[in-house]
Design an enzyme around this catalytic site. Sequence first.
Site, PDB file in Angstrom:
ATOM      1  N   CYS A   1       0.245   5.372 -15.097  1.00 13.27           N
ATOM      2  CA  CYS A   1       1.533   5.414 -14.034  1.00 13.27           C
ATOM      3  C   CYS A   1       2.824   5.147 -15.047  1.00 13.27           C
ATOM      4  O   CYS A   1       3.753   5.546 -14.716  1.00 13.27           O
ATOM      5  CB  CYS A   1       1.575   4.465 -13.042  1.00 13.27           C
TER       6      CYS A   1
ATOM      7  N   HIS B   1       8.714   3.042 -11.203  1.00 12.14           N
ATOM      8  CA  HIS B   1       7.400   3.774 -10.491  1.00 12.14           C
ATOM      9  C   HIS B   1       7.189   3.412  -9.018  1.00 12.14           C
ATOM     10  O   HIS B   1       7.540   2.457  -8.934  1.00 12.14           O
ATOM     11  CB  HIS B   1       6.181   3.205 -11.411  1.00 12.14           C
TER      12      HIS B   1
ATOM     13  N   ASN C   1       2.116   6.910  -3.860  1.00 10.72           N
ATOM     14  CA  ASN C   1       2.095   6.570  -5.174  1.00 10.72           C
ATOM     15  C   ASN C   1       1.361   7.607  -6.131  1.00 10.72           C
ATOM     16  O   ASN C   1       0.145   7.948  -5.770  1.00 10.72           O
ATOM     17  CB  ASN C   1       1.371   5.244  -5.577  1.00 10.72           C
TER      18      ASN C   1
HETATM   19  O1  UT7 Z   1       0.359   2.339  -9.469  1.00 14.12           O
HETATM   20  C1  UT7 Z   1      -0.640   1.576 -10.272  1.00 14.12           C
HETATM   21  C2  UT7 Z   1       0.111   0.163  -9.902  1.00 14.12           C
HETATM   22  N1  UT7 Z   1      -0.748  -0.466  -8.429  1.00 14.12           N
HETATM   23  C3  UT7 Z   1       0.392  -1.216  -7.856  1.00 14.12           C
HETATM   24  O2  UT7 Z   1       1.294  -1.463  -8.635  1.00 14.12           O
HETATM   25  C4  UT7 Z   1      -0.468  -1.773  -6.695  1.00 14.12           C
HETATM   26  C5  UT7 Z   1      -0.118  -3.214  -6.400  1.00 14.12           C
HETATM   27  N2  UT7 Z   1      -0.610  -3.801  -5.137  1.00 14.12           N
HETATM   28  C6  UT7 Z   1      -0.214  -3.564  -4.208  1.00 14.12           C
HETATM   29  O3  UT7 Z   1       0.584  -2.905  -3.941  1.00 14.12           O
HETATM   30  C7  UT7 Z   1      -0.590  -4.467  -3.215  1.00 14.12           C
HETATM   31  O4  UT7 Z   1      -1.543  -5.409  -3.608  1.00 14.12           O
HETATM   32  C8  UT7 Z   1      -1.546  -3.630  -2.081  1.00 14.12           C
HETATM   33  C9  UT7 Z   1      -0.619  -2.803  -1.123  1.00 14.12           C
HETATM   34  C10 UT7 Z   1      -2.831  -2.820  -2.742  1.00 14.12           C
HETATM   35  C11 UT7 Z   1      -2.429  -4.555  -0.933  1.00 14.12           C
HETATM   36  O5  UT7 Z   1      -1.535  -5.295  -0.495  1.00 14.12           O
HETATM   37  P1  UT7 Z   1      -1.557  -6.898  -0.292  1.00 14.12           P
HETATM   38  O6  UT7 Z   1      -0.317  -7.773   0.268  1.00 14.12           O
HETATM   39  O7  UT7 Z   1      -1.704  -7.415  -1.708  1.00 14.12           O
HETATM   40  O8  UT7 Z   1      -3.002  -7.162   0.716  1.00 14.12           O
HETATM   41  P2  UT7 Z   1      -4.046  -8.493   0.099  1.00 14.12           P
HETATM   42  O9  UT7 Z   1      -5.257  -7.671  -0.669  1.00 14.12           O
HETATM   43  O10 UT7 Z   1      -3.435  -9.590  -0.635  1.00 14.12           O
HETATM   44  O11 UT7 Z   1      -4.614  -8.347   1.564  1.00 14.12           O
HETATM   45  C12 UT7 Z   1      -3.975  -9.121   2.579  1.00 14.12           C
HETATM   46  C13 UT7 Z   1      -4.576  -9.129   3.859  1.00 14.12           C
HETATM   47  C14 UT7 Z   1      -5.956  -9.559   3.901  1.00 14.12           C
HETATM   48  O12 UT7 Z   1      -6.190  -9.938   5.286  1.00 14.12           O
HETATM   49  P3  UT7 Z   1      -6.248 -11.606   5.462  1.00 14.12           P
HETATM   50  O13 UT7 Z   1      -7.284 -12.168   4.382  1.00 14.12           O
HETATM   51  O14 UT7 Z   1      -4.762 -12.129   5.308  1.00 14.12           O
HETATM   52  O15 UT7 Z   1      -6.768 -11.606   7.075  1.00 14.12           O
HETATM   53  C15 UT7 Z   1      -6.790  -8.230   3.794  1.00 14.12           C
HETATM   54  O16 UT7 Z   1      -8.000  -8.406   4.500  1.00 14.12           O
HETATM   55  O17 UT7 Z   1      -4.589  -7.587   4.375  1.00 14.12           O
HETATM   56  C16 UT7 Z   1      -5.743  -7.202   4.544  1.00 14.12           C
HETATM   57  N3  UT7 Z   1      -5.976  -5.903   3.999  1.00 14.12           N
HETATM   58  C17 UT7 Z   1      -5.916  -4.786   4.794  1.00 14.12           C
HETATM   59  N4  UT7 Z   1      -5.526  -4.852   6.070  1.00 14.12           N
HETATM   60  C18 UT7 Z   1      -5.294  -3.573   6.668  1.00 14.12           C
HETATM   61  C19 UT7 Z   1      -6.441  -5.256   2.907  1.00 14.12           C
HETATM   62  N5  UT7 Z   1      -5.958  -4.075   2.659  1.00 14.12           N
HETATM   63  C20 UT7 Z   1      -5.958  -3.766   3.953  1.00 14.12           C
HETATM   64  C21 UT7 Z   1      -5.696  -2.387   4.612  1.00 14.12           C
HETATM   65  N6  UT7 Z   1      -5.599  -2.222   5.461  1.00 14.12           N
HETATM   66  N7  UT7 Z   1      -5.985  -1.346   3.754  1.00 14.12           N
END
Ligand code: UT7
Length: 342
Positions: A122, A264, A295
């Site tokens: 990216c 980005h 993205n």
């Molecule tokens: O381009 C390359 C560079 N990439 C990036 O910059 C990506 C950087 N990371 C992110 O943008 C974020 O980490 C994500 C958008 C990928 C994920 O968001 P997050 O807020 O970090 O989610 P998480 O993994 O911390 O999960 C939070 C909650 C969890 O539930 P509990 O444990 O709080 O109940 C997950 O189970 O959200 C849940 N969860 C989802 N729920 C619905 C995780 N993925 C999903 C999903 N849909 N797809």
Amino acid sequence: MTKVISTKSGTESQILAVGSYRPKRIVPNSEIVDRIDSSDEWIQQRTGIETRRFAGSDETVLDMATWAAEAALKKAKLAISDIDTIIVATITFPFQAPSAATAILQRLGHPKAAAFDINAACAGFSYGVAMAHDFIKSGTSKHVLVIGAEKISDFTDPNDRATAFIFADGAGAVVIGPSRDAGIGPVEWGSDADSRDAILMNPSWVDIRDNETQLTKAGGKWPNISQEGQKVFRWAVFSMSKAALKALDSAGLTVNDLDAFIPHQANIRIIETMAKEMDMPESVVIADDIRTNGNTSAASIPLAMDALLDKHPELHGKLALLIGYGAGLVYAGQVVRLPEKP
Ligand code: UT7
């Protein structure tokens, strides 16, 4: 007497024009959520994404890259024969060799320019801009085409809860040429290679993880992108705002001199937190192409730049801070003067 090597000397450089191609098919969150037990609300809250575009079989990564390049050339009022160097940033061209860059040149009818691909994920577009600037400054090149193009939907598992809702397809291109005044600032770039497992194409074509001398086919499985979202999120928020501030500083500028911020497009929360960490004044227009286009990795900055100039024509010729970051982990950022109105 020992002879000395003579070198060329070039000029400053600037972005002469930006062009882009967005796939025809708009995909709302509702088409993604069922397979990954998610919701439109969760995706919008956590990422800002409302829709993204997925390319069809008549929109290959080469097609999209070529169309974006044609759009940029048209706006720059240049022909492909004016281009002496083409750099293509991509991680989704599905051939090891020859390069996407040579294929695009051939399609554009000028198979003569210096041509190569780069893999900086990216951050690839900002790496390409940095190289184009240095080539022009050193007299190596005069007009450079830098393209970021990705068809990540080909390398995304639609059932992967960590990636299926984020990645998308598209291509953006800029023509960079000589200028009297500096139109591209010094690059601030680097990597955090200890975290190179945080974003992966997995499995690779061969399984080389345990022993690089024993190449074995990875069971014929197709590679898909995977990421440790939270790890990348934390790295992006804390380290990338610092890198972006360094890029500003080495251009002799502060956030108060900026007109636009085009990072980005990975996650709207990362973008907003970075702007806050950097004390970005409200007058700076912040690109938010992520909302409607997801993205698109190496394509995200030029796509966002083109969209921003369409929406805010007053930003033509104004100063913007770019910062790309991704798999590696690698990053690159620089200040640029946005292209003049075509
Ligand atoms: O381009 C390359 C560079 N990439 C990036 O910059 C990506 C950087 N990371 C992110 O943008 C974020 O980490 C994500 C958008 C990928 C994920 O968001 P997050 O807020 O970090 O989610 P998480 O993994 O911390 O999960 C939070 C909650 C969890 O539930 P509990 O444990 O709080 O109940 C997950 O189970 O959200 C849940 N969860 C989802 N729920 C619905 C995780 N993925 C999903 C999903 N849909 N797809």
